[in-house]
Write a protein that holds these residues in place. Structure first.
Motif, short mmCIF file in Angstrom:
data_model
loop_
_atom_site.label_atom_id
_atom_site.label_comp_id
_atom_site.label_asym_id
_atom_site.label_seq_id
_atom_site.Cartn_x
_atom_site.Cartn_y
_atom_site.Cartn_z
N ALA A 189 44.03 63.02 -57.71
CA ALA A 189 45.07 63.30 -56.65
C ALA A 189 46.45 63.30 -57.09
N GLU A 190 46.66 62.68 -57.99
CA GLU A 190 48.09 62.65 -58.38
C GLU A 190 48.38 63.95 -59.36
N VAL A 191 47.31 64.10 -60.23
CA VAL A 191 47.42 65.36 -61.06
C VAL A 191 47.63 66.42 -60.40
N ILE A 192 46.49 66.66 -59.25
CA ILE A 192 46.48 68.16 -58.38
C ILE A 192 48.17 68.10 -57.79
N ARG A 193 48.59 66.70 -57.39
CA ARG A 193 50.08 67.02 -56.63
C ARG A 193 50.97 67.42 -57.59
N GLN A 194 50.86 66.94 -58.80
CA GLN A 194 52.16 67.16 -59.82
C GLN A 194 51.95 68.92 -60.11
N ILE A 195 50.53 69.17 -60.36
CA ILE A 195 50.36 70.81 -60.65
C ILE A 195 51.04 71.52 -59.50
N GLY A 196 50.59 71.23 -58.36
CA GLY A 196 50.85 71.92 -57.13
C GLY A 196 52.44 71.90 -56.92
N GLU A 197 53.11 71.07 -57.20
CA GLU A 197 54.67 71.02 -57.23
C GLU A 197 55.36 71.96 -58.27
N GLY A 198 54.64 72.02 -59.17
CA GLY A 198 55.07 73.00 -60.32
C GLY A 198 54.75 74.20 -60.19
N LEU A 199 53.54 74.59 -59.41
CA LEU A 199 53.28 76.00 -59.05
C LEU A 199 53.96 76.32 -57.92
N ASN A 200 54.56 75.44 -57.00
CA ASN A 200 55.37 75.85 -55.92
C ASN A 200 56.69 76.26 -56.34
N ASP A 201 57.14 75.59 -57.57
CA ASP A 201 58.39 76.11 -58.19
C ASP A 201 58.41 77.55 -58.51
N LEU A 202 57.44 77.84 -59.27
CA LEU A 202 57.09 79.20 -59.71
C LEU A 202 56.86 80.27 -58.55
N ILE A 203 56.14 79.71 -57.37
CA ILE A 203 56.03 80.84 -56.39
C ILE A 203 57.57 80.95 -55.70
N ALA A 204 58.26 79.99 -55.55
CA ALA A 204 59.54 79.93 -55.03
C ALA A 204 60.62 80.71 -55.73
N GLN A 205 60.31 80.96 -57.24
CA GLN A 205 61.07 81.83 -58.07
C GLN A 205 60.31 83.37 -58.03
N GLY A 206 59.47 83.56 -57.39
CA GLY A 206 58.75 84.76 -57.62
C GLY A 206 58.15 85.01 -58.86
N ILE A 207 57.75 84.13 -59.46
CA ILE A 207 56.97 84.36 -60.77
C ILE A 207 55.53 84.39 -60.70
N VAL A 208 54.97 83.72 -59.51
CA VAL A 208 53.69 83.77 -59.34
C VAL A 208 53.49 83.92 -57.79
N THR A 209 52.23 84.26 -57.38
CA THR A 209 52.00 84.12 -55.70
C THR A 209 50.50 83.27 -55.70
N GLU A 210 50.24 82.87 -54.46
CA GLU A 210 49.27 81.99 -54.22
C GLU A 210 48.13 82.97 -54.53
N ALA A 211 48.29 84.15 -53.97
CA ALA A 211 46.89 85.06 -54.02
C ALA A 211 46.57 85.56 -55.32
N GLY A 212 47.69 85.68 -56.26
CA GLY A 212 47.46 85.99 -57.42
C GLY A 212 46.78 84.86 -58.21
N LEU A 213 47.23 83.54 -58.05
CA LEU A 213 46.37 82.42 -58.65
C LEU A 213 45.14 82.39 -58.33
N GLN A 214 44.88 82.61 -57.10
CA GLN A 214 43.44 82.54 -56.66
C GLN A 214 42.43 83.40 -57.37
N GLU A 215 42.99 84.54 -57.98
CA GLU A 215 42.15 85.64 -58.82
C GLU A 215 42.46 85.20 -60.16
#
Length: 232
Positions: free
Chosen positions: A56-82
């Motif tokens: 759970a801690e690993v998933i949380r930390q990865i998720g926080e990093g991904l949310n930073d990328l999403i906030a910067q417009g570098i990636v999208t959740e839809a793009g990550l799912q594909e």
């Protein structure tokens, strides 16, 4: 408004090997006559909660990093799912993380997962080789690679004094940077030989005397630099 990833529902795509083993051992213990139930409860009390917490801690930390990328417009959740490369990397990172507890290795794995979401991430071959390396390496492997990727910058960042001599060896650089490693010389020699054999560093012998300028220049290979970038 860009929607961040809901970290509460993030799960790795593949069940880690450790959890398969956990289920198998539980089944085997549960099948034992007479002692099955008490032994099973004892096994669960030791392993189940810590493994779940670690994942759970690993998933949380990865998720926080991904949310930073999403906030910067570098990636999208839809793009990550594909993104198959990203999904496979996260699954493998979660798997490897359950086998490790050292903060530096866990940080490297987290960075690898996040970097795999970026455009231009390493190809499948590179990613698999790099993740396997992190799985089996020691923290000393990672520390030495980071040191010799840019020795001058490392000493500045870590507020350490360089050995000011006209000629020095790489082992003397390590002695000033990480004296605890030189106190375990057999470990240092083994780790360095491993890095050289895998093609991550250029110099085979740490005792080779070089000019100060040469010794404090980049010692990692192009391959080694790719690894450091992936884990940074």
């Amino acid at each position: 408004m860009v929607q961040p990833i809901d970290l509460e529902r993030m799960e790795p795509a593949v069940e880690p090997v450790e959890e398969k083993l956990h289920r198998a051992v539980r089944a085997a213990i549960g099948a034992l006559p007479m002692i099955g139930s008490p032994a099973l409860e004892f096994f669960n009390s030791i392993f189940e909660a810590p493994l779940s917490k670690r994942r759970a801690e690993v998933i949380r930390q990865i998720g926080e990093g991904l949310n930073d990328l999403i906030a910067q417009g570098i990636v999208t959740e839809a793009g990550l799912q594909e993104n198959e490369a990203f999904i496979s990397t996260v699954a493998e990172v979660c798997n490897i993380s359950l086998r490790n507890h050292q903060a530096e290795k866990l940080e490297a794995l987290r960075n690898a997962a996040i970097n795999s979401a970026l455009p231009g991430c390493p190809s499948d071959d590179y990613r698999q080789i790099f993740l396997h390396f992190v799985d089996v390496c020691t923290v000393s492997h990672i520390r030495l690679l980071k040191l010799f990727e840019n020795p001058n910058q490392w000493f500045l960042d870590n507020n350490r004094a360089e050995p000011y001599r006209t000629a020095v060896s790489l082992s003397q650089v390590v002695e000033h940077a990480m004296p605890e490693l030189t106190r375990n010389r057999e470990i240092l020699d083994t780790v360095w030989a491993d890095l050289y054999q895998k093609g991550f560093v250029d110099v085979k012998q740490m005792e080779l005397v070089l000019s100060h300028e040469s010794c404090f220049s980049k010692q990692t290979t192009r391959f080694g630099s790719k690894l450091i970038a992936f884990l940074s």
